[in-house]
Motif scaffolding. Structure first.
Motif, PDB file in Angstrom:
ATOM      1  N   ALA A 106      24.528  51.552  63.798  1.00 25.81           N
ATOM      2  CA  ALA A 106      25.382  52.363  62.775  1.00 25.81           C
ATOM      3  C   ALA A 106      24.711  53.499  62.919  1.00 25.81           C
ATOM      4  O   ALA A 106      25.443  54.630  62.984  1.00 25.81           O
ATOM      5  CB  ALA A 106      25.522  51.602  61.344  1.00 25.81           C
ATOM      6  N   LEU A 107      23.409  53.854  62.381  1.00 23.75           N
ATOM      7  CA  LEU A 107      22.898  55.180  62.181  1.00 23.75           C
ATOM      8  C   LEU A 107      22.807  55.888  63.625  1.00 23.75           C
ATOM      9  O   LEU A 107      23.069  57.281  63.926  1.00 23.75           O
ATOM     10  CB  LEU A 107      21.451  54.991  61.840  1.00 23.75           C
ATOM     11  CG  LEU A 107      21.345  55.036  60.243  1.00 23.75           C
ATOM     12  CD1 LEU A 107      19.846  54.625  59.801  1.00 23.75           C
ATOM     13  CD2 LEU A 107      21.828  56.313  59.550  1.00 23.75           C
ATOM     14  N   PRO A 108      22.185  55.479  64.781  1.00 22.70           N
ATOM     15  CA  PRO A 108      22.606  56.022  66.141  1.00 22.70           C
ATOM     16  C   PRO A 108      23.878  56.352  66.319  1.00 22.70           C
ATOM     17  O   PRO A 108      24.000  57.447  67.173  1.00 22.70           O
ATOM     18  CB  PRO A 108      21.640  55.196  66.882  1.00 22.70           C
ATOM     19  CG  PRO A 108      21.720  53.857  66.316  1.00 22.70           C
ATOM     20  CD  PRO A 108      21.712  54.078  64.944  1.00 22.70           C
ATOM     21  N   SER A 109      24.731  55.436  66.096  1.00 24.91           N
ATOM     22  CA  SER A 109      26.198  55.866  66.418  1.00 24.91           C
ATOM     23  C   SER A 109      26.750  57.165  65.677  1.00 24.91           C
ATOM     24  O   SER A 109      27.550  58.008  66.154  1.00 24.91           O
ATOM     25  CB  SER A 109      27.118  54.680  66.310  1.00 24.91           C
ATOM     26  OG  SER A 109      26.691  53.718  67.141  1.00 24.91           O
ATOM     27  N   ILE A 110      26.327  57.286  64.602  1.00 21.64           N
ATOM     28  CA  ILE A 110      26.635  58.370  63.591  1.00 21.64           C
ATOM     29  C   ILE A 110      25.842  59.486  64.067  1.00 21.64           C
ATOM     30  O   ILE A 110      26.673  60.926  64.414  1.00 21.64           O
ATOM     31  CB  ILE A 110      26.547  57.912  62.149  1.00 21.64           C
ATOM     32  CG1 ILE A 110      27.288  56.971  61.472  1.00 21.64           C
ATOM     33  CG2 ILE A 110      26.934  59.163  61.263  1.00 21.64           C
ATOM     34  CD1 ILE A 110      27.115  56.341  60.279  1.00 21.64           C
ATOM     35  N   ALA A 111      24.902  59.412  64.356  1.00 24.28           N
ATOM     36  CA  ALA A 111      23.896  60.755  64.734  1.00 24.28           C
ATOM     37  C   ALA A 111      24.360  61.259  66.045  1.00 24.28           C
ATOM     38  O   ALA A 111      24.092  62.171  66.296  1.00 24.28           O
ATOM     39  CB  ALA A 111      22.360  60.105  64.715  1.00 24.28           C
ATOM     40  N   ALA A 112      25.094  60.181  66.953  1.00 20.52           N
ATOM     41  CA  ALA A 112      25.511  60.773  68.371  1.00 20.52           C
ATOM     42  C   ALA A 112      26.605  61.725  68.246  1.00 20.52           C
ATOM     43  O   ALA A 112      27.042  62.454  69.152  1.00 20.52           O
ATOM     44  CB  ALA A 112      25.691  59.688  68.989  1.00 20.52           C
ATOM     45  N   VAL A 113      27.491  61.777  67.099  1.00 20.41           N
ATOM     46  CA  VAL A 113      28.862  62.394  67.097  1.00 20.41           C
ATOM     47  C   VAL A 113      28.626  63.259  65.927  1.00 20.41           C
ATOM     48  O   VAL A 113      29.812  63.829  65.632  1.00 20.41           O
ATOM     49  CB  VAL A 113      29.759  61.289  66.986  1.00 20.41           C
ATOM     50  CG1 VAL A 113      30.086  60.654  68.369  1.00 20.41           C
ATOM     51  CG2 VAL A 113      29.749  60.252  65.939  1.00 20.41           C
ATOM     52  N   SER A 114      27.546  63.485  65.501  1.00 23.10           N
ATOM     53  CA  SER A 114      27.635  64.317  64.037  1.00 23.10           C
ATOM     54  C   SER A 114      25.949  65.071  63.886  1.00 23.10           C
ATOM     55  O   SER A 114      25.331  65.034  64.945  1.00 23.10           O
ATOM     56  CB  SER A 114      27.703  63.531  62.831  1.00 23.10           C
ATOM     57  OG  SER A 114      26.741  62.899  62.562  1.00 23.10           O
ATOM     58  N   ARG A 115      26.083  65.962  62.992  1.00 20.15           N
ATOM     59  CA  ARG A 115      24.655  66.611  62.757  1.00 20.15           C
ATOM     60  C   ARG A 115      24.118  65.780  61.523  1.00 20.15           C
ATOM     61  O   ARG A 115      24.521  66.181  60.323  1.00 20.15           O
ATOM     62  CB  ARG A 115      24.962  68.214  62.478  1.00 20.15           C
ATOM     63  CG  ARG A 115      25.655  68.960  63.402  1.00 20.15           C
ATOM     64  CD  ARG A 115      25.507  70.421  63.107  1.00 20.15           C
ATOM     65  NE  ARG A 115      25.763  71.146  64.257  1.00 20.15           N
ATOM     66  CZ  ARG A 115      27.112  71.433  64.755  1.00 20.15           C
ATOM     67  NH1 ARG A 115      28.269  71.087  63.822  1.00 20.15           N
ATOM     68  NH2 ARG A 115      27.389  72.186  65.866  1.00 20.15           N
ATOM     69  N   LEU A 116      23.269  64.970  61.696  1.00 21.93           N
ATOM     70  CA  LEU A 116      22.597  64.087  60.828  1.00 21.93           C
ATOM     71  C   LEU A 116      21.631  64.253  60.354  1.00 21.93           C
ATOM     72  O   LEU A 116      20.452  64.962  60.945  1.00 21.93           O
ATOM     73  CB  LEU A 116      22.674  62.669  61.371  1.00 21.93           C
ATOM     74  CG  LEU A 116      22.456  61.563  60.515  1.00 21.93           C
ATOM     75  CD1 LEU A 116      23.442  60.244  60.501  1.00 21.93           C
ATOM     76  CD2 LEU A 116      20.940  60.964  60.626  1.00 21.93           C
TER      77      LEU A 116
END
Length: 619
Positions: A106-116
């Motif tokens: 979850a976290l790496p996937s969200i970080a891959a497509v946003s500014r996290l």
């Protein structure tokens, strides 16, 4: 290129890590609601007692999830953003899953497509730390002030994959989808307080959802009441059943509380919200005999099973499961719901009475003085006074047992039963019959109010249940026609009926071929009494022509019986005697599912005295 070109040969190469992450993120983060779901699940897995979700632009501009869980240590922040890094399983047994998350995606996937930005303070740590990641590019940890827990902030979702933005819906639709995902998780964790804010506009933000942590003996029911409303709770049945190590609990609404879409179906396996086809099909099968096509049951069902007997590692979104013994799970759901609905007897949803009350409208708005308490010096108009005088004038002497009202329709009066019998009947759920309106509706008086019964709909359900009981016991008794009725159906319909002749015989309908496209009706179900064989056969032919029922032969037979029951029920427009009306009320009280007709509509409306008094401004 839009089509494959097999004549072009390219070398095989490994995609860089950033591209891999963006491709993998497409399975986990389909829309902002997916990211919200994953982040709230992480908060719940961290033991959070309070979770705050802030959204802007429907989630595409900002998603911020804060919790008071155990937090993440400084040295593990970067590891938390690596794919397949998780604290929830060691990977040895992927069937023994007891947390929401376990894949580490979850976290790496969200970080891959946003500014996290990941900000956390672990339990016992002196300070918090923050780490940023822009489309997979990690920054350096830096000190940050915050209490124990974690905040994950994702800005500009899908800015690294702009094509995905074109497939998102409006901000309002995305916001509603995110809110729905949070509500499902809130049902699974009633002991956790959850708040959802829309911070699209400057300021404190608009509260979309505020749930306090529930405490007490039944936290789950309290949370369901907070989310689904008191009307659902009042119209729902308690579900509690076990079979072969599986346990089913929750609430299932009465058929008369049905919805036009499956928006009120909440299913959980070991506390995990799922959209499982097997469970949805079982829920539909349990209500198949009670709801008309296009209506959907409302329920919140929680299935608890040994983790070794269910696989949740089916899809990255973790909303699908696979049962080791699917037949046991389905059978438990169907049997538990059917038993609860049968025990409810004639009971109908409380919303039916509320809807009937809301349907009453005055012809014109009351004067201000009357609206404020039915007092004052207001006087009716001359026209209203004339109409009132005409209404109260002595009426011509009616025929014995009937009265003609000012609108010109006849309503049957029921001779009062003996005082002792009347007292007993008034205490019964559906009371004692007082009259018949428009030769269609039975008006009954109870100790606490009144009941209005649709005589045809109610009797149709009663006849249907009798036919089913007779079929399951010894087969439906038949009566031979003195002269067989010849029905011209056409070649296709006649062939369908004759193919089902043996089945129809068991249901009390005996047919034989009678030339091309014609069928002879020789016997009809005795329970239907004097029935039009031709009309009955045409209805049965129409039902058979609909094709095989998705739930199997049993559902098709029930559908045929339902059609038959319509022909043997009391028709609207038939004048009934007092004993007949009271007998119908008593049979309704003793018959399961009599609160709704064969199409799922209510068979009666009940108004209590307080509701009636509100109609006349007494409350």
């Amino acid at each position: 290129m839009n089509a494959p070109a097999p004549h072009i040969s390219r070398p095989i190469r490994r995609l860089d890590e950033s591209a891999q992450n963006r491709i993998a993120a497409g399975e986990v983060v389909e829309r902002p609601a997916s990211a919200v779901k994953e982040l709230v699940e992480n908060a719940l897995d961290a033991g959070a007692r309070r979770v705050r979700v802030e959204l802007a632009g429907g989630g595409r501009t900002l998603i911020r999830v804060s919790d008071d869980g155990h937090g993440i240590a400084r040295e593990q922040l970067a590891l938390a953003l690596e794919r397949h890094a998780t604290s929830k399983t060691d990977g040895e047994d992927l069937l023994d899953i007891r947390s929401f998350g376990f894949r580490g995606e979850a976290l790496p996937s969200i970080a891959a497509v946003s500014r996290l930005t990941l900000t956390s303070r672990a339990a016992g740590a002196d300070e918090g730390w923050a780490l940023t990641c822009d489309a997979g590019r990690l920054g350096a940890p830096r000190p940050a002030a915050r209490p124990r827990g974690t905040t994950v902030e994702a800005r500009d979702l899908f800015h690294a994959t702009p094509a995905r933005l074109k497939f998102l819906r409006t901000d309002r639709a995305e916001l509603q989808a995110a809110l729905d995902a949070v509500k499902r998780l809130a049902m699974a964790a009633p002991e956790t307080g959850i708040e959802v804010l829309d911070v699209s506009d400057p300021g404190e933000g608009r509260a979309l959802l505020r749930l306090r942590p529930e405490a007490g003996d039944d936290t789950r029911r309290a949370r369901l009441r907070a989310l689904l409303g008191k009307a659902f709770e009042d119209s729902a049945l308690e579900i509690a059943a076990e079979r072969e190590g599986l346990r089913l609990t929750g609430l299932a609404a009465l058929p008369t509380y049905s919805r036009g879409a499956a928006v009120a179906q909440f299913l959980f396996v070991n506390g995990r919200p799922v959209r499982d086809k097997l469970m949805v099909g079982a829920l539909r099968a349990a209500y198949s005999d009670l709801l008309h096509a296009g209506r959907h049951a409302a329920a919140a069902l929680f299935l608890d099973v040994d983790p070794q007997r269910v696989d949740v590692n089916v899809h990255p979104a973790k909303t699908e499961v696979r049962f080791r013994e699917p037949g046991v799970a389905r059978g438990l759901i169907v049997s538990a719901l059917k038993a609860a609905l049968a025990e409810a007897g004639h009971r109908g949803a409380t919303t039916v009475g509320d809807a009937a009350l809301a349907a009453f409208r005055p012809e014109g708005e009351a004067p201000a003085g009357l609206r404020q308490g039915w007092s004052g010096m207001d006087r009716p108009s001359l026209g209203a006074s004339a109409r009132a005088a005409a209404w109260q004038a002595p009426a011509p002497t009616p025929a014995p047992g009937f009265a003609e009202d000012a609108a010109g329709f006849a309503s049957a009066r029921v001779e009062a039963p003996e005082p002792e019998q009347e007292e007993r009947q008034a205490d019964l759920p559906l009371g004692v019959a007082r009259g018949q309106l428009h030769e269609t509706y039975i008006l009954a008086q109870t100790r606490t109010g009144m009941v209005l019964v649709d005589q045809h709909a109610a009797h149709e359900r009663l006849v249907y249940e009798r036919l089913k009981r007779a079929r399951d016991a010894t087969g439906v008794a038949r009566q031979a026609l003195l002269i067989p009725q010849i029905v011209e159906l056409g070649a296709e319909d006649a062939a369908g009926v004759l193919d089902a002749a043996e089945t129809l015989r068991d249901l009390g309908l005996v047919v034989e071929p009678f030339g091309p496209g014609a069928v002879a009706v020789r016997e009809t179900p005795a329970l239907l009494g004097d029935v039009d064989g031709e009309a009955l056969l045409r209805d049965v032919a129409d039902e058979l022509a609909d094709g095989p029922a998705p739930a199997g032969l049993g559902a098709r037979l029930d559908a045929v019986l339902s059609r038959m029951a319509c022909h043997g029920s009391v028709r609207a427009g038939r004048r009934m005697t007092g004993p007949e009306m009271n007998a119908l009320l008593r049979e309704m009280e003793a018959t399961p599912f009599s609160g709704q007709c064969n199409h799922g509509r209510p068979t009666y409306v009940e108004l209590n005295l307080s509701q009636i008094e509100r109609l006349f401004g007494r409350r």
